[in-house]
Scaffold this motif. Structure first.
Motif, PDB file in Angstrom:
ATOM      1  N   LEU A 216       0.818  -1.214   0.000  1.00 49.12           N
ATOM      2  CA  LEU A 216       0.000   0.000   0.000  1.00 49.12           C
ATOM      3  C   LEU A 216       0.853   1.266   0.000  1.00 49.12           C
ATOM      4  O   LEU A 216       0.604   2.205  -0.760  1.00 49.12           O
ATOM      5  CB  LEU A 216      -0.929  -0.007   1.225  1.00 49.12           C
ATOM      6  CG  LEU A 216      -2.163  -0.912   1.119  1.00 49.12           C
ATOM      7  CD1 LEU A 216      -2.713  -1.252   2.501  1.00 49.12           C
ATOM      8  CD2 LEU A 216      -3.248  -0.236   0.275  1.00 49.12           C
ATOM      9  N   VAL A 217       1.877   1.285   0.853  1.00 51.83           N
ATOM     10  CA  VAL A 217       2.728   2.479   0.970  1.00 51.83           C
ATOM     11  C   VAL A 217       3.522   2.697  -0.325  1.00 51.83           C
ATOM     12  O   VAL A 217       3.632   3.832  -0.820  1.00 51.83           O
ATOM     13  CB  VAL A 217       3.670   2.363   2.185  1.00 51.83           C
ATOM     14  CG1 VAL A 217       4.725   3.475   2.171  1.00 51.83           C
ATOM     15  CG2 VAL A 217       2.870   2.419   3.482  1.00 51.83           C
ATOM     16  N   SER A 218       4.046   1.639  -0.908  1.00 60.60           N
ATOM     17  CA  SER A 218       4.871   1.774  -2.113  1.00 60.60           C
ATOM     18  C   SER A 218       4.055   2.280  -3.302  1.00 60.60           C
ATOM     19  O   SER A 218       4.485   3.185  -4.032  1.00 60.60           O
ATOM     20  CB  SER A 218       5.548   0.443  -2.448  1.00 60.60           C
ATOM     21  OG  SER A 218       6.451   0.088  -1.424  1.00 60.60           O
ATOM     22  N   TYR A 219       2.884   1.716  -3.514  1.00 61.72           N
ATOM     23  CA  TYR A 219       2.024   2.204  -4.603  1.00 61.72           C
ATOM     24  C   TYR A 219       1.667   3.674  -4.400  1.00 61.72           C
ATOM     25  O   TYR A 219       1.620   4.457  -5.351  1.00 61.72           O
ATOM     26  CB  TYR A 219       0.733   1.381  -4.668  1.00 61.72           C
ATOM     27  CG  TYR A 219       0.753   0.243  -5.654  1.00 61.72           C
ATOM     28  CD1 TYR A 219       1.079   0.438  -7.003  1.00 61.72           C
ATOM     29  CD2 TYR A 219       0.397  -1.043  -5.254  1.00 61.72           C
ATOM     30  CE1 TYR A 219       1.076  -0.611  -7.908  1.00 61.72           C
ATOM     31  CE2 TYR A 219       0.391  -2.108  -6.152  1.00 61.72           C
ATOM     32  CZ  TYR A 219       0.726  -1.881  -7.480  1.00 61.72           C
ATOM     33  OH  TYR A 219       0.721  -2.917  -8.380  1.00 61.72           O
ATOM     34  N   THR A 220       1.410   4.061  -3.148  1.00 62.24           N
ATOM     35  CA  THR A 220       1.028   5.446  -2.861  1.00 62.24           C
ATOM     36  C   THR A 220       2.191   6.393  -3.138  1.00 62.24           C
ATOM     37  O   THR A 220       2.010   7.465  -3.726  1.00 62.24           O
ATOM     38  CB  THR A 220       0.542   5.590  -1.405  1.00 62.24           C
ATOM     39  OG1 THR A 220      -0.456   4.607  -1.152  1.00 62.24           O
ATOM     40  CG2 THR A 220      -0.058   6.967  -1.158  1.00 62.24           C
ATOM     41  N   ASN A 224       0.202   6.174  -7.550  1.00 61.53           N
ATOM     42  CA  ASN A 224      -0.761   5.328  -8.266  1.00 61.53           C
ATOM     43  C   ASN A 224      -1.887   4.824  -7.365  1.00 61.53           C
ATOM     44  O   ASN A 224      -2.408   3.735  -7.583  1.00 61.53           O
ATOM     45  CB  ASN A 224      -0.028   4.116  -8.873  1.00 61.53           C
ATOM     46  CG  ASN A 224       0.969   4.538  -9.922  1.00 61.53           C
ATOM     47  OD1 ASN A 224       0.644   5.339 -10.789  1.00 61.53           O
ATOM     48  ND2 ASN A 224       2.187   4.022  -9.844  1.00 61.53           N
ATOM     49  N   MET A 225      -2.242   5.578  -6.337  1.00 58.35           N
ATOM     50  CA  MET A 225      -3.226   5.083  -5.378  1.00 58.35           C
ATOM     51  C   MET A 225      -4.618   5.650  -5.648  1.00 58.35           C
ATOM     52  O   MET A 225      -4.768   6.793  -6.061  1.00 58.35           O
ATOM     53  CB  MET A 225      -2.779   5.430  -3.946  1.00 58.35           C
ATOM     54  CG  MET A 225      -3.604   4.756  -2.862  1.00 58.35           C
ATOM     55  SD  MET A 225      -3.931   2.991  -3.130  1.00 58.35           S
ATOM     56  CE  MET A 225      -2.274   2.314  -3.000  1.00 58.35           C
ATOM     57  N   SER A 226      -5.623   4.799  -5.424  1.00 57.59           N
ATOM     58  CA  SER A 226      -7.027   5.197  -5.489  1.00 57.59           C
ATOM     59  C   SER A 226      -7.773   4.412  -4.421  1.00 57.59           C
ATOM     60  O   SER A 226      -7.252   3.428  -3.895  1.00 57.59           O
ATOM     61  CB  SER A 226      -7.622   4.882  -6.860  1.00 57.59           C
ATOM     62  OG  SER A 226      -7.663   3.463  -7.053  1.00 57.59           O
ATOM     63  N   LYS A 227      -8.992   4.819  -4.089  1.00 59.32           N
ATOM     64  CA  LYS A 227      -9.773   4.090  -3.092  1.00 59.32           C
ATOM     65  C   LYS A 227      -9.999   2.651  -3.511  1.00 59.32           C
ATOM     66  O   LYS A 227      -9.916   1.725  -2.709  1.00 59.32           O
ATOM     67  CB  LYS A 227     -11.128   4.787  -2.865  1.00 59.32           C
ATOM     68  CG  LYS A 227     -11.037   6.030  -1.993  1.00 59.32           C
ATOM     69  CD  LYS A 227     -12.415   6.595  -1.704  1.00 59.32           C
ATOM     70  CE  LYS A 227     -12.293   7.827  -0.796  1.00 59.32           C
ATOM     71  NZ  LYS A 227     -13.603   8.441  -0.511  1.00 59.32           N
ATOM     72  N   GLU A 228     -10.307   2.473  -4.792  1.00 54.51           N
ATOM     73  CA  GLU A 228     -10.564   1.124  -5.297  1.00 54.51           C
ATOM     74  C   GLU A 228      -9.318   0.248  -5.187  1.00 54.51           C
ATOM     75  O   GLU A 228      -9.388  -0.898  -4.731  1.00 54.51           O
ATOM     76  CB  GLU A 228     -11.026   1.185  -6.756  1.00 54.51           C
ATOM     77  CG  GLU A 228     -11.379  -0.189  -7.316  1.00 54.51           C
ATOM     78  CD  GLU A 228     -11.724  -0.161  -8.799  1.00 54.51           C
ATOM     79  OE1 GLU A 228     -12.148  -1.207  -9.309  1.00 54.51           O
ATOM     80  OE2 GLU A 228     -11.545   0.901  -9.445  1.00 54.51           O
ATOM     81  N   LEU A 229      -8.167   0.801  -5.575  1.00 50.90           N
ATOM     82  CA  LEU A 229      -6.920   0.032  -5.515  1.00 50.90           C
ATOM     83  C   LEU A 229      -6.557  -0.305  -4.069  1.00 50.90           C
ATOM     84  O   LEU A 229      -6.159  -1.438  -3.772  1.00 50.90           O
ATOM     85  CB  LEU A 229      -5.775   0.812  -6.174  1.00 50.90           C
ATOM     86  CG  LEU A 229      -4.382   0.151  -6.096  1.00 50.90           C
ATOM     87  CD1 LEU A 229      -4.403  -1.257  -6.687  1.00 50.90           C
ATOM     88  CD2 LEU A 229      -3.341   1.017  -6.796  1.00 50.90           C
ATOM     89  N   LEU A 293      -5.188  -6.772  -9.214  1.00 48.31           N
ATOM     90  CA  LEU A 293      -4.239  -5.668  -9.000  1.00 48.31           C
ATOM     91  C   LEU A 293      -3.515  -5.304 -10.293  1.00 48.31           C
ATOM     92  O   LEU A 293      -3.285  -6.170 -11.150  1.00 48.31           O
ATOM     93  CB  LEU A 293      -3.204  -6.069  -7.943  1.00 48.31           C
ATOM     94  CG  LEU A 293      -3.752  -6.466  -6.573  1.00 48.31           C
ATOM     95  CD1 LEU A 293      -2.614  -6.814  -5.634  1.00 48.31           C
ATOM     96  CD2 LEU A 293      -4.606  -5.345  -5.973  1.00 48.31           C
ATOM     97  N   PRO A 294      -3.126  -4.012 -10.437  1.00 44.07           N
ATOM     98  CA  PRO A 294      -2.222  -3.677 -11.540  1.00 44.07           C
ATOM     99  C   PRO A 294      -0.896  -4.411 -11.309  1.00 44.07           C
ATOM    100  O   PRO A 294      -0.572  -4.751 -10.170  1.00 44.07           O
ATOM    101  CB  PRO A 294      -2.042  -2.156 -11.409  1.00 44.07           C
ATOM    102  CG  PRO A 294      -2.425  -1.831  -9.999  1.00 44.07           C
ATOM    103  CD  PRO A 294      -3.428  -2.862  -9.586  1.00 44.07           C
TER     104      PRO A 294
END
Length: 355
Positions: A216-220, A224-229, A293-294
């Motif tokens: 979660l932290v790395s994607y953010t 590239n973060m969204s509520k859905e992701l 997931l992407p």
């Protein structure tokens, strides 16, 4: 490093050895130097021991920094600091003369504060005799908080990372109390948070991993973060990817834990066949859930890598059905797991001191 996320085991390993491991080792060297300066002997001993014996936790977890794009070094700084807190506190609870759940809860408040940039630093040692650590734990917490203060979209992931930490912290408290209280506490906790596809000990194992937080932290950090992701990552990593991670960890430690009298969740399976069947279930569910997931091929490689990595540990050979379990799980996990398994065995072979 750019934004290219490795898609094959070969490119992943090349990037890990060239970029990730050296950066992790630099961070760990910094914290090892800080640990060496801790005034209290017991705290210093446990801090140094946790870095020495659990270094591979940081090395493995840091693969998620590849999801952070150009901010991969920030991701590594967070992952190493947060995992170092986790390993240090685990040592303090495991090797402690204290059996006080309030003490364990206060220690693990450090992990909540590390994920909460607005929280103040506390005296996490207040309920134990050993106190003076020269701000070692506080500075680990501050390092994590600083990453979040500079992060866009922190609010999107906040509830998810705190929920994962709450599960982790609850587990650490329940499993370290007096031996005759542990199982009843863990079972009651499970009943309050029931996941119907899991037994109480599989649920407990799934709570004991930090991988979902790192993801979660790395994607953010990568923007590239969204509520859905965020929701998809949480539901993919907990319980299945995290459960697979920790069950494999417990699997290879069975003999060691038996000798030490430590709690091992794999010991609650009725027999080898049941344990193997459930491991296969976790592998299949992890594979299924990461498809949402992407970069799903990256996440597949991670859980295949877990199988290869853990089953490549020399401790597996000492287990009664170790060779059979290894062959069957590698077969289920596929060629990537075999590649990581081969790499791990090679690593251990060349790490051995020569006569």
């Amino acid at each position: 490093m750019g934004y290219r996320i490795p898609k094959t085991p070969l490119t992943l390993m090349a990037t890990v050895y060239r970029k990730i491991f050296p950066a992790v080792n630099t961070e760990l060297a910094f914290w090892q130097k800080r640990a060496n300066e801790i005034p209290n002997q017991e705290l210093r001993t446990q801090a140094l021991a946790s870095i020495k014996s659990k270094r591979f936790h940081c090395l493995g977890g840091a693969v998620y920094a590849l999801l952070a794009g150009y901010k991969w070094q920030e991701a590594i700084r967070f992952i190493v600091a947060y995992q170092t807190i986790s390993d240090y506190l685990d040592n303090l609870c495991d090797r402690s003369t204290s059996m006080d759940p309030d003490d364990f809860r206060l220690l693990h408040q450090a992990m909540i504060d590390a994920l909460s940039p607005g929280n103040s630093i506390k005296n996490y040692y207040e309920l134990r005799t050993d106190q003076v650590d020269g701000e070692y734990l506080a500075d680990l917490v501050r390092t994590c908080q600083k990453i979040f203060r500079n992060m866009n979209d922190y609010e999107v992931i906040r509830d998810y990372i705190l929920k994962l930490e709450q599960l982790y912290g609850d587990l650490q408290v329940h499993k370290h109390v007096k031996e005759d209280e542990r199982i009843s506490r863990l079972k009651n906790w499970y009943e309050a948070n029931r996941v119907n596809t899991l037994s109480w000990y599989e649920f407990s194992a799934s709570a004991g991993s930090t991988l979902g937080i790192f993801c979660l932290v790395s994607y953010t950090l990568g923007g590239n973060m969204s509520k859905e992701l965020a929701g998809n990552i949480y539901n993919s990593y907990f319980p299945y990817v995290q459960g697979l991670h920790i069950l494999l960890d417990y699997y290879i430690d069975q003999e060691e834990d038996n000798l030490e009298g430590d709690l091992n969740f794999c010991s609650y399976y009725n027999n080898y066949e049941q344990m193997k069947k459930r491991f296969v279930y976790f592998i299949e569910q992890a594979d299924k859930h990461v498809q949402s997931l992407p970069n799903s091929d990256f996440h597949e490689m991670v859980h295949q890598g877990l199988v290869g990595l853990y089953l490549g540990d020399p401790k597996v050979k000492k287990l009664m059905d170790g060779v059979q379990m290894t062959e069957e799980l590698l077969h289920i996990s596929g060629i990537s797991a075999r590649f990581f398994h081969w790499n791990t065995k090679l690593y251990y072979k060349f790490r051995q001191p020569r006569d």
